[in-house]
Design an enzyme around this catalytic site. Sequence first.
Site, PDB file in Angstrom:
ATOM      1  N   ASP A  22       0.789  -1.235   0.000  1.00  0.00           N
ATOM      2  CA  ASP A  22       0.000   0.000   0.000  1.00  0.00           C
ATOM      3  C   ASP A  22       0.824   1.290   0.000  1.00  0.00           C
ATOM      4  O   ASP A  22       1.776   1.422   0.781  1.00  0.00           O
ATOM      5  CB  ASP A  22      -0.876   0.062   1.251  1.00  0.00           C
ATOM      6  N   ASP A  25      -5.386   2.064   9.118  1.00  0.00           N
ATOM      7  CA  ASP A  25      -5.199   2.868   7.911  1.00  0.00           C
ATOM      8  C   ASP A  25      -5.750   4.292   8.034  1.00  0.00           C
ATOM      9  O   ASP A  25      -6.596   4.720   7.238  1.00  0.00           O
ATOM     10  CB  ASP A  25      -5.821   2.182   6.688  1.00  0.00           C
ATOM     11  N   TRP A  35      -3.328  -8.910  -4.325  1.00  0.00           N
ATOM     12  CA  TRP A  35      -2.963  -9.764  -3.190  1.00  0.00           C
ATOM     13  C   TRP A  35      -3.008 -11.235  -3.578  1.00  0.00           C
ATOM     14  O   TRP A  35      -2.181 -12.039  -3.127  1.00  0.00           O
ATOM     15  CB  TRP A  35      -3.908  -9.522  -2.020  1.00  0.00           C
TER      16      TRP A  35
END
Length: 500
Positions: free
Chosen positions: A42, A170, A307
């Site tokens: 990320d 996050d 992913w």
Amino acid sequence: MEKKQCSPLEEVREMEKNKIAEIPVETRPVYHMSSPVGWMNDPNGFSVFQEDYHLFFQYHPFCNAWGPMHWGHCKSRDFIKWEYLPAAMAPDADYDGGGCYSGSALEADGEHVLIYTGVIDRELEDGSRDYRQVQCMARGNGLDYCKFQGNPVITGDMLPVGGSTEDFRDPKVWKEEDGYYMVVGNRAADGSGQILLYRSDNLETWEFVTVLDQSHGKFGKMWECPDFFALGEKHILMISPQNMQARGYEFHNGNNSAFLYGSYDKSTHQFVREKVAAVDYGLDFYAPQTLQTADGRRIMIGWMQSWDAPVMKHMFAWTGMMTIPRELSFRDGKIYQVPVRELEQYRTDKVEYSNLKIKAATELEGIRGRVIDLLVEIMGSDFQYFQICFAQNEDYEMLLRYDRIGNCLTIDRTHAGLDRDVICQRQIKVRPLVSQEQEETLQLRLLLDKYSAEIFVNNGEQVMSTVFCSPMEADGILFDTDGTAHIHVIKYGINVQIKR
């Protein structure tokens, strides 16, 4: 003499300095940021500090697989040429020993402030596991960062009723006239995602404000990597939902990223969702984050990998790259994305063909390459299928196929060098533009950078991002149709001197 013990961060920085120099520059993308060494996922802390654009990222520098999360770091003056900086953070405190997870950054009081998720992961004396996610802060000068002594700044006791302390991560922070605000991803009591809003006067002491939006089981499970910003006449809540099931052409199975369009009342902090749409329609895109430039542009960057299918994992000593930073705009009721205009400064060797008739498989002189910016306009109605094969030779190809009758565009990497049974196709519905002469036109802009393709449809109305692994000698481009089509083609090379 006894050797001085290095801290975890010093160890990473020393390793980076040696390993980055060993990676051949020619293995890297030319104008996309890639992992310095080891694993990257990320984007984090995408921000402006002292007139530089800073990009941090989730980082496991010791091997090409996900592991204990660090914060890698780079910066740029133009979003295209990135300079690697020493790693910014390592998991070395009791509140982040399980990893320094994703977060954001902003400039405040002359300092660069990082807000991130710390993971507490330890075994207790009774053998039970203590696993929690908390929000933490670090301050720095753009190169070195010091974690706040009062960390964590937000803990599980500041969650709404039923909120998970294990899935709470996050943070994206920004400044308003009345203080600082933060959105954080969380798992609600029903097991699906929600986005929480917090407020602070000083970045150190925070209060819970409200649940900004919730999935209620309709859009995957955990909602990760939130961002919240005004764009045109709307407010956009951008999320990355996990464990989604496919919904027509809009969302695929697994991890997605979505724009939630809506209205926002600042006085009551109420967000009313009006529409949900995918951010990217390709095979490899996740966890985007935005910043706002001094000239008012909203710029987004995302992780260009999946992913579930990290197809480049074993190719090089680095794994993971980011998309081209994209300018977002709101018009005609939707978000458009285009590559940052700064890319145009690096264009070279223009080749152009106008109103060219295509009736069979055709190669055009000067139209080939793996590091190019290619614009193709497909015109007419005397065909059903039109396709562009790129990264192509007798053994390999990437295929972009337009079905005019079905208004469908397909990206296909089946024959692009893969040796694993991974998803290779994705389709989207497209809407051809109609000229004043009532002629249908589909406009495609292909950004190719060695092992990636980003396809911008109709001036950025939709985007498809994909990575692939065919060898560099497969650099041909072939146009083909089952009828007669007219095309306008412009190709530029991209020349960027990579700085180590």
